[in-house]
Design a protein around this motif. Structure first.
Motif, mmCIF file in Angstrom:
data_model
loop_
_atom_site.group_PDB
_atom_site.id
_atom_site.type_symbol
_atom_site.label_atom_id
_atom_site.label_comp_id
_atom_site.label_asym_id
_atom_site.label_seq_id
_atom_site.Cartn_x
_atom_site.Cartn_y
_atom_site.Cartn_z
ATOM 1 N N MET A 1 0.840 -1.205 0.000
ATOM 2 C CA MET A 1 0.000 0.000 0.000
ATOM 3 C C MET A 1 0.880 1.263 0.000
ATOM 4 N N VAL A 2 2.006 1.206 0.721
ATOM 5 C CA VAL A 2 2.843 2.411 0.840
ATOM 6 C C VAL A 2 3.378 2.868 -0.530
ATOM 7 N N PRO A 3 4.051 2.005 -1.318
ATOM 8 C CA PRO A 3 4.468 2.484 -2.638
ATOM 9 C C PRO A 3 3.296 2.858 -3.539
ATOM 10 N N GLU A 4 2.159 2.171 -3.384
ATOM 11 C CA GLU A 4 0.993 2.520 -4.211
ATOM 12 C C GLU A 4 0.497 3.934 -3.891
ATOM 13 N N VAL A 5 0.512 4.286 -2.605
ATOM 14 C CA VAL A 5 0.007 5.615 -2.259
ATOM 15 C C VAL A 5 1.032 6.693 -2.670
ATOM 16 N N ILE A 6 2.296 6.324 -2.695
ATOM 17 C CA ILE A 6 3.319 7.282 -3.164
ATOM 18 C C ILE A 6 3.128 7.539 -4.667
ATOM 19 N N ARG A 7 2.759 6.486 -5.410
ATOM 20 C CA ARG A 7 2.422 6.677 -6.836
ATOM 21 C C ARG A 7 1.151 7.526 -6.953
ATOM 22 N N TRP A 8 0.118 7.143 -6.227
ATOM 23 C CA TRP A 8 -1.200 7.777 -6.336
ATOM 24 C C TRP A 8 -1.106 9.267 -5.978
ATOM 25 N N GLN A 9 -0.330 9.590 -4.945
ATOM 26 C CA GLN A 9 -0.221 10.982 -4.497
ATOM 27 C C GLN A 9 0.751 11.785 -5.368
ATOM 28 N N THR A 10 1.869 11.178 -5.752
ATOM 29 C CA THR A 10 2.954 11.879 -6.465
ATOM 30 C C THR A 10 3.191 13.253 -5.817
ATOM 31 N N PRO A 11 3.781 13.278 -4.625
ATOM 32 C CA PRO A 11 3.832 14.545 -3.879
ATOM 33 C C PRO A 11 4.722 15.621 -4.520
ATOM 34 N N LEU A 12 5.642 15.206 -5.396
ATOM 35 C CA LEU A 12 6.297 16.222 -6.236
ATOM 36 C C LEU A 12 5.791 15.983 -7.652
ATOM 37 N N ALA A 13 4.943 16.902 -8.140
ATOM 38 C CA ALA A 13 4.251 16.663 -9.407
ATOM 39 C C ALA A 13 5.203 16.672 -10.589
ATOM 40 N N HIS A 14 6.264 17.467 -10.484
ATOM 41 C CA HIS A 14 7.210 17.511 -11.604
ATOM 42 C C HIS A 14 8.622 17.811 -11.133
ATOM 43 N N MET A 15 9.574 17.543 -12.017
ATOM 44 C CA MET A 15 10.940 18.085 -11.921
ATOM 45 C C MET A 15 11.225 18.662 -13.301
ATOM 46 N N ARG A 16 12.043 19.698 -13.337
ATOM 47 C CA ARG A 16 12.319 20.339 -14.615
ATOM 48 C C ARG A 16 13.812 20.215 -14.929
ATOM 49 N N ARG A 17 14.154 20.164 -16.182
ATOM 50 C CA ARG A 17 15.539 20.184 -16.633
ATOM 51 C C ARG A 17 15.691 21.255 -17.711
ATOM 52 N N THR A 18 16.964 21.589 -18.056
ATOM 53 C CA THR A 18 17.224 22.502 -19.163
ATOM 54 C C THR A 18 18.094 21.762 -20.182
ATOM 55 N N ALA A 19 17.695 21.786 -21.462
ATOM 56 C CA ALA A 19 18.449 21.045 -22.492
ATOM 57 C C ALA A 19 19.828 21.669 -22.670
ATOM 58 N N LEU A 20 20.852 20.813 -22.646
ATOM 59 C CA LEU A 20 22.227 21.313 -22.793
ATOM 60 C C LEU A 20 22.642 21.371 -24.257
ATOM 61 N N GLN A 21 21.904 20.683 -25.124
ATOM 62 C CA GLN A 21 22.157 20.759 -26.568
ATOM 63 C C GLN A 21 20.870 20.454 -27.316
ATOM 64 N N ASP A 22 20.852 20.689 -28.633
ATOM 65 C CA ASP A 22 19.664 20.348 -29.413
ATOM 66 C C ASP A 22 19.464 18.842 -29.322
ATOM 67 N N THR A 23 18.231 18.404 -29.184
ATOM 68 C CA THR A 23 17.961 16.973 -29.085
ATOM 69 C C THR A 23 16.519 16.713 -29.500
ATOM 70 N N GLU A 24 16.106 15.443 -29.379
ATOM 71 C CA GLU A 24 14.750 15.093 -29.778
ATOM 72 C C GLU A 24 14.098 14.248 -28.682
ATOM 73 N N ILE A 25 12.855 14.522 -28.378
ATOM 74 C CA ILE A 25 12.100 13.630 -27.476
ATOM 75 C C ILE A 25 10.774 13.354 -28.171
ATOM 76 N N GLY A 26 10.449 12.068 -28.319
ATOM 77 C CA GLY A 26 9.172 11.672 -28.927
ATOM 78 C C GLY A 26 8.917 12.373 -30.253
ATOM 79 N N GLY A 27 9.956 12.540 -31.056
ATOM 80 C CA GLY A 27 9.795 13.143 -32.381
ATOM 81 C C GLY A 27 9.753 14.667 -32.383
ATOM 82 N N LYS A 28 9.825 15.297 -31.229
ATOM 83 C CA LYS A 28 9.805 16.767 -31.175
ATOM 84 C C LYS A 28 11.228 17.297 -31.018
#
Ligand code: HEM
Length: 424
Positions: A299-326
């Motif tokens: 239940m504990v890992p499931e509730v950590i997934r369900w809650q996701t208490p940090l909704a996001h983390m952000r990064r900055t691209a260090l060079q031109d690249t592609e993700i999912g075709g973009k």
């Protein structure tokens, strides 16, 4: 008579409207990081649509700088595990959707790249070894017992205040060996350090500055005591007696302290509250847990997934690249939406459901991946496990008797209050 609104009715209507709006809005106008979506819990259909129709999405119409959203599990994993391509460095903007604003720019190891990051992270990791966690477990159990034994019966109270904040604050005070009677200062500094201008947590930028200055002065005093005395087993002393951190400049020291306060505070606190809410919204799961307390382990890992208490983390691209075709350009902001990856049906079976006995409950993104993966994750899981063991022993049920009040933030996903009652 005090009649409360049933939680589910309100929620269903709110969700219906949110779905209509999310599916009627052109994708080009999407701003999934809008804090109001998190405050009123209407984020879900927006991310669902992105996962289906545009899993790597560029937002240019927000009141903040343009940003990419990465919303699928595997794409998030790709970004999180490629620190050579995607930077966490605070001088490039840092780890949350908004660039680090002026006055918030204390460097800490979560917002550093290699090699500085790992050198500083290593200094605090002895706090979280299995042996040390075994020692902490005894303390956590005693404290959980005391806090739970003092809860009222047949009376509505705020679970966030009486249980989640109290227990996580006590833990923080132990980790820092912080003066016990003044421990609520840690909670306040944690809240203030991450507060957005419109959140209501601080009245003005000056007020925030003043409170952070107080934190700075207080923690500097503790640091000065520890740096000149024999090594002890607390986070300040660990940093004070390791060459990688002993000579940090004062802003870096302050940054790491704030990181450890926030890391150990909001996240576990909000998961603790979220666990009570999740079990109330899924009463058949609560029954299953009461019938078989050994299910706490999954239940504990499931509730950590369900809650996701940090909704996001952000990064900055260090060079031109592609993700999912973009095509991503060097310098672009790339936001990894853990909260969405955790609901990705291609990675997780029946992700919308809260299932306390999932076969692989640790398949979730809530702790991140790669070099910055949460250093405190085992401690967080331990705290949640113990508090539930003790709650099940004492209370037949903790009932949610009103709507939770959620935090105005798309970074910290959590609760200001949750009214509950323990029948007795
Ligand atoms: C890093 C989540 C509890 C301390 C992180 C990251 C996430 C996270 C998402 C960043 C991962 C990445 O960028 O790949 C959580 C969750 C928790 C939790 C969901 C509870 C349920 C804790 C606790 C502590 C802690 C209890 C300490 C007392 C840290 C620190 C980092 C971190 C210091 C930075 C690690 C680095 O940059 O190397 N956490 N955390 N966290 N967390 Fe946690």
């Amino acid at each position: 008579m005090n009649i409360q609104t049933p939680v589910k009715v309100d929620k269903a209507e709110r969700m219906r409207k949110a779905r209509e709006e999310a599916y009627a809005t052109p994708l080009a106008q999407f701003h999934p990081g809008a804090p109001r979506l998190f405050q009123d819990d209407t984020l879900w259909p927006w991310f669902e649509r992105l996962r289906k129709e545009e899993p790597v999405h560029y937002c240019t119409n927000a009141p903040i700088e343009p940003y990419w959203s990465v919303v699928k599990y595997n794409d998030i994993m790709h970004v999180d595990t490629n620190h050579g391509l995607f930077s966490s460095d605070s001088t490039l903007g840092g780890i949350s959707i908004r660039d680090v604003p002026e006055g918030y720019d204390y460097p800490s190891f979560i917002a550093m790249d290699q090699p500085r990051h790992s050198a500083q992270r290593k200094t605090v990791s002895p706090m979280f070894t299995p042996t040390h966690l075994d020692e902490l477990a005894k303390l956590i159990r005693q404290r959980s017992q005391t806090v739970l034994d003092n809860l009222p019966r047949n009376e509505t109270f705020n679970f966030v205040e009486r249980v989640s904040i109290e227990l996580t604050t006590q833990m923080l005070a132990t980790l820092f060996d912080f003066p016990w009677e003044e421990r609520r200062k840690l909670t306040r500094w944690s809240d203030v350090s991450t507060a957005l201008p419109k959140s209501g947590i601080v009245g003005s930028a000056e007020e925030r500055r003043r409170e952070m200055d107080e934190c700075y002065a207080y923690m500097s005093r503790l640091w000065n005591e520890r740096v000149n005395s024999a090594p002890r087993n607390d986070l300040l002393s660990l940093m004070a007696h390791n060459d990688a951190t002993r000579f940090m400049d004062p802003d870096n020291l302050m940054g790491n302290i704030i990181l450890l306060i926030v890391g150990g505070n909001d996240t576990t606190r909000n998961t603790m509250t979220g666990s009570v809410l999740a079990l109330n919204e899924n009463p058949e799961q609560y029954d299953k847990l009461r019938a078989n307390p050994a299910l706490i382990d999954t239940m504990v890992p499931e509730v950590i997934r369900w809650q996701t208490p940090l909704a996001h983390m952000r990064r900055t691209a260090l060079q031109d690249t592609e993700i999912g075709g973009k095509q991503i350009k060097k310098g672009d902001r790339v936001v990894m939406w853990y909260v969405s990856g955790n609901r990705d049906e291609e990675a997780i079976d029946r992700p919308e459901e809260f299932i306390i006995d999932r076969p692989r409950p640790r398949t979730h993104l809530s702790f991140g991946f790669g070099i910055h993966r949460c250093v405190g994750m085992r401690l967080a899981e331990l705290q949640l496990k113990i508090v539930w063991e003790e709650m099940l022993k004492r209370f037949d049920r903790i009932e949610v008797v009103g709507e939770p009040k959620r935090i105005y933030s798309s970074f910290i996903k959590g609760y200001e209050s949750l009214p509950v009652r323990i029948p007795g």
